[in-house]
Design a protein around this motif. Sequence first.
Motif, PDB file in Angstrom:
ATOM      1  N   ALA A  58       9.511   3.936   5.479  1.00 37.98           N
ATOM      2  CA  ALA A  58      11.196   4.052   4.756  1.00 37.98           C
ATOM      3  C   ALA A  58      11.267   2.977   3.893  1.00 37.98           C
ATOM      4  O   ALA A  58      12.097   3.020   2.856  1.00 37.98           O
ATOM      5  CB  ALA A  58      12.065   3.715   6.011  1.00 37.98           C
ATOM      6  N   LEU A  59      10.876   1.705   4.016  1.00 35.42           N
ATOM      7  CA  LEU A  59      11.196   0.443   2.960  1.00 35.42           C
ATOM      8  C   LEU A  59      10.587   0.797   1.836  1.00 35.42           C
ATOM      9  O   LEU A  59      10.801   0.361   0.831  1.00 35.42           O
ATOM     10  CB  LEU A  59      10.534  -0.487   3.572  1.00 35.42           C
ATOM     11  CG  LEU A  59      11.212  -1.526   4.759  1.00 35.42           C
ATOM     12  CD1 LEU A  59      10.512  -2.584   5.401  1.00 35.42           C
ATOM     13  CD2 LEU A  59      12.608  -1.894   4.094  1.00 35.42           C
ATOM     14  N   ALA A  60       9.067   1.565   1.803  1.00 40.38           N
ATOM     15  CA  ALA A  60       8.247   2.022   0.725  1.00 40.38           C
ATOM     16  C   ALA A  60       8.860   3.242  -0.044  1.00 40.38           C
ATOM     17  O   ALA A  60       8.503   3.520  -1.234  1.00 40.38           O
ATOM     18  CB  ALA A  60       7.025   1.995   1.041  1.00 40.38           C
ATOM     19  N   GLY A  61       9.857   3.793   0.431  1.00 39.88           N
ATOM     20  CA  GLY A  61      10.310   5.074   0.042  1.00 39.88           C
ATOM     21  C   GLY A  61       9.734   6.436   0.193  1.00 39.88           C
ATOM     22  O   GLY A  61       9.682   7.186  -0.382  1.00 39.88           O
ATOM     23  N   LEU A  62       8.700   6.227   1.216  1.00 40.44           N
ATOM     24  CA  LEU A  62       7.963   7.499   1.701  1.00 40.44           C
ATOM     25  C   LEU A  62       8.757   8.236   2.681  1.00 40.44           C
ATOM     26  O   LEU A  62       9.539   7.630   3.473  1.00 40.44           O
ATOM     27  CB  LEU A  62       6.650   6.776   2.389  1.00 40.44           C
ATOM     28  CG  LEU A  62       5.854   6.418   1.207  1.00 40.44           C
ATOM     29  CD1 LEU A  62       4.560   5.773   1.988  1.00 40.44           C
ATOM     30  CD2 LEU A  62       5.243   7.717   0.363  1.00 40.44           C
ATOM     31  N   THR A  63       8.764   9.537   2.564  1.00 37.98           N
ATOM     32  CA  THR A  63       9.406  10.409   3.570  1.00 37.98           C
ATOM     33  C   THR A  63       8.532  10.613   4.519  1.00 37.98           C
ATOM     34  O   THR A  63       7.513  11.688   4.414  1.00 37.98           O
ATOM     35  CB  THR A  63       9.956  11.549   2.904  1.00 37.98           C
ATOM     36  OG1 THR A  63      10.705  11.344   1.763  1.00 37.98           O
ATOM     37  CG2 THR A  63      10.595  12.877   3.547  1.00 37.98           C
ATOM     38  N   ALA A  64       8.759  10.574   5.672  1.00 37.65           N
ATOM     39  CA  ALA A  64       8.018  10.600   7.002  1.00 37.65           C
ATOM     40  C   ALA A  64       8.367  12.033   7.342  1.00 37.65           C
ATOM     41  O   ALA A  64       9.601  12.473   7.191  1.00 37.65           O
ATOM     42  CB  ALA A  64       8.501   9.825   8.209  1.00 37.65           C
ATOM     43  N   GLY A  65       7.303  12.883   7.530  1.00 37.22           N
ATOM     44  CA  GLY A  65       7.374  14.121   8.253  1.00 37.22           C
ATOM     45  C   GLY A  65       7.376  15.318   7.045  1.00 37.22           C
ATOM     46  O   GLY A  65       7.378  16.424   7.536  1.00 37.22           O
ATOM     47  N   ALA A  66       7.152  14.726   6.004  1.00 35.05           N
ATOM     48  CA  ALA A  66       6.926  15.751   4.925  1.00 35.05           C
ATOM     49  C   ALA A  66       5.414  16.413   5.247  1.00 35.05           C
ATOM     50  O   ALA A  66       4.776  15.956   5.744  1.00 35.05           O
ATOM     51  CB  ALA A  66       6.859  14.915   3.522  1.00 35.05           C
ATOM     52  N   GLY A  67       5.428  17.746   4.348  1.00 34.34           N
ATOM     53  CA  GLY A  67       4.210  18.393   4.713  1.00 34.34           C
ATOM     54  C   GLY A  67       2.988  17.778   4.236  1.00 34.34           C
ATOM     55  O   GLY A  67       3.169  17.288   3.114  1.00 34.34           O
ATOM     56  N   TYR A  83       0.895  -1.092   0.080  1.00 34.61           N
ATOM     57  CA  TYR A  83       0.153   0.010   0.156  1.00 34.61           C
ATOM     58  C   TYR A  83       0.802   1.423   0.006  1.00 34.61           C
ATOM     59  O   TYR A  83       0.451   2.253  -0.894  1.00 34.61           O
ATOM     60  CB  TYR A  83      -0.811  -0.151   1.291  1.00 34.61           C
ATOM     61  CG  TYR A  83      -1.913   1.019   1.485  1.00 34.61           C
ATOM     62  CD1 TYR A  83      -3.094   1.045   0.347  1.00 34.61           C
ATOM     63  CD2 TYR A  83      -2.071   2.012   2.185  1.00 34.61           C
ATOM     64  CE1 TYR A  83      -4.210   1.936   0.365  1.00 34.61           C
ATOM     65  CE2 TYR A  83      -3.013   2.697   2.514  1.00 34.61           C
ATOM     66  CZ  TYR A  83      -3.928   2.697   1.521  1.00 34.61           C
ATOM     67  OH  TYR A  83      -5.132   3.662   1.583  1.00 34.61           O
ATOM     68  N   PHE A  84       1.878   1.159   0.797  1.00 35.10           N
ATOM     69  CA  PHE A  84       2.840   2.403   0.961  1.00 35.10           C
ATOM     70  C   PHE A  84       3.769   2.528  -0.347  1.00 35.10           C
ATOM     71  O   PHE A  84       3.917   3.543  -0.838  1.00 35.10           O
ATOM     72  CB  PHE A  84       3.791   2.283   2.259  1.00 35.10           C
ATOM     73  CG  PHE A  84       3.066   2.819   3.384  1.00 35.10           C
ATOM     74  CD1 PHE A  84       1.692   3.086   3.498  1.00 35.10           C
ATOM     75  CD2 PHE A  84       3.688   2.821   4.599  1.00 35.10           C
ATOM     76  CE1 PHE A  84       1.023   3.464   4.726  1.00 35.10           C
ATOM     77  CE2 PHE A  84       3.006   3.252   6.103  1.00 35.10           C
ATOM     78  CZ  PHE A  84       1.755   3.871   5.967  1.00 35.10           C
ATOM     79  N   LYS A  85       3.937   1.409  -0.948  1.00 35.91           N
ATOM     80  CA  LYS A  85       4.669   1.520  -2.376  1.00 35.91           C
ATOM     81  C   LYS A  85       3.964   2.402  -3.255  1.00 35.91           C
ATOM     82  O   LYS A  85       4.401   3.114  -4.219  1.00 35.91           O
ATOM     83  CB  LYS A  85       5.082   0.040  -2.576  1.00 35.91           C
ATOM     84  CG  LYS A  85       6.285  -0.562  -1.979  1.00 35.91           C
ATOM     85  CD  LYS A  85       6.484  -1.694  -2.484  1.00 35.91           C
ATOM     86  CE  LYS A  85       7.898  -2.458  -1.599  1.00 35.91           C
ATOM     87  NZ  LYS A  85       8.090  -3.772  -2.293  1.00 35.91           N
ATOM     88  N   ALA A  86       2.550   1.836  -3.379  1.00 35.77           N
ATOM     89  CA  ALA A  86       1.643   2.462  -4.250  1.00 35.77           C
ATOM     90  C   ALA A  86       1.666   4.005  -3.903  1.00 35.77           C
ATOM     91  O   ALA A  86       1.633   4.910  -4.996  1.00 35.77           O
ATOM     92  CB  ALA A  86       0.292   1.656  -4.043  1.00 35.77           C
ATOM     93  N   LEU A  87       1.371   4.142  -2.777  1.00 38.73           N
ATOM     94  CA  LEU A  87       1.525   5.720  -2.323  1.00 38.73           C
ATOM     95  C   LEU A  87       2.762   6.606  -2.499  1.00 38.73           C
ATOM     96  O   LEU A  87       2.722   7.686  -3.321  1.00 38.73           O
ATOM     97  CB  LEU A  87       1.155   5.952  -0.925  1.00 38.73           C
ATOM     98  CG  LEU A  87      -0.299   5.669  -0.503  1.00 38.73           C
ATOM     99  CD1 LEU A  87      -0.125   5.562   1.205  1.00 38.73           C
ATOM    100  CD2 LEU A  87      -1.140   6.622  -0.951  1.00 38.73           C
ATOM    101  N   ALA A  88       3.748   5.877  -2.524  1.00 33.94           N
ATOM    102  CA  ALA A  88       4.852   6.620  -2.942  1.00 33.94           C
ATOM    103  C   ALA A  88       5.078   6.540  -4.488  1.00 33.94           C
ATOM    104  O   ALA A  88       5.627   7.777  -4.927  1.00 33.94           O
ATOM    105  CB  ALA A  88       6.155   5.658  -2.523  1.00 33.94           C
ATOM    106  N   ALA A  89       4.614   5.795  -5.101  1.00 35.33           N
ATOM    107  CA  ALA A  89       4.657   5.723  -6.669  1.00 35.33           C
ATOM    108  C   ALA A  89       3.541   6.867  -7.027  1.00 35.33           C
ATOM    109  O   ALA A  89       3.829   7.493  -8.072  1.00 35.33           O
ATOM    110  CB  ALA A  89       4.219   4.328  -7.167  1.00 35.33           C
TER     111      ALA A  89
END
Length: 301
Positions: free
Chosen positions: A290-299, A250-256
């Motif tokens: 982090a594994l999915a490539g999402l940046t925590a703390g982004a606006g 799910y997070f990988k798809a959000l990152a994409a």
Amino acid sequence: MKFSVFTASTPDWTPEEAVTALAGQGWDGVEWRVTDQADAPEPGFWAGNRASIPLTGLEGNIGHIAAITRRAGLEISGIGGYARCDNREDVERMLAATAALEAGQVRVTTPALGTAVWGDQEPSGTPYPVLFEAARRDFEWVADRAAHHGIKALVELHHRTITASASSARRLLEGLDPQHVGVIHDLGNLLIEGQEDYLPAFELLGEYLAHIHVKNAVWVRTEETDASGAAVFRNEWAPLKTGQASVLEYFKALAAFGYDGWVTVEDFSTELPLAERTAGNLEYLRSTAALAGLTAGAGAR
């Protein structure tokens, strides 16, 4: 990306206890549940929830809610309202309160299917096209009022409602201003009804994808059979790690897709005590993001 907790899932805590605990664990925000609810002998998710804010007297409570959230160092990721789109008086109150809290966005619910038992209400029997067309007219009004208040009204993807899928929600909101109406994509709800492949669903929603809810569920075979002799299954809420949906995928798809907004957790599993559950969820979400490539703390969007 920022992480928050919906207080429907923290029934044991008072609002003050909730913000103190969540801030101490390192969450970025809180999503307040606002509704009048039934009393219960013990705190529960839907009745007797101590972390809920009553709709009755909401206006007089706004300053207190804002103050305790701010003192804890948390942001408000949104308001989890229960006012249905055709209840214009309560919707207007929720929109105004959201603006006063500077929360930015609030859930406005859509009608249950005509075949659905909803709360203590029997199925209405109203055909889907009739429900949908009425809700579309209501959301045209909601979008106008949300623009007036400078906020966004959100449709949640929820089983047994007219907007169980991304496709149905996009159809409901098509042509309305995505600055003032949007969609809550909900990982757990979609396991029960409405599942569509994650990335295409996000792409379909486009600018209308405004918010993410994360919980998990499983389908369990019961000992019953139906009249034909076939197996009967029921759905149950599950911890994030052990439910059927993959939070990582799910997070990988959000990152994409490029999503950088709020992710709000509403974990209705009960295997672990509440404080252990919320702390563990934050640790898991951060590592999985982090594994999915999402940046925590982004606006947040």
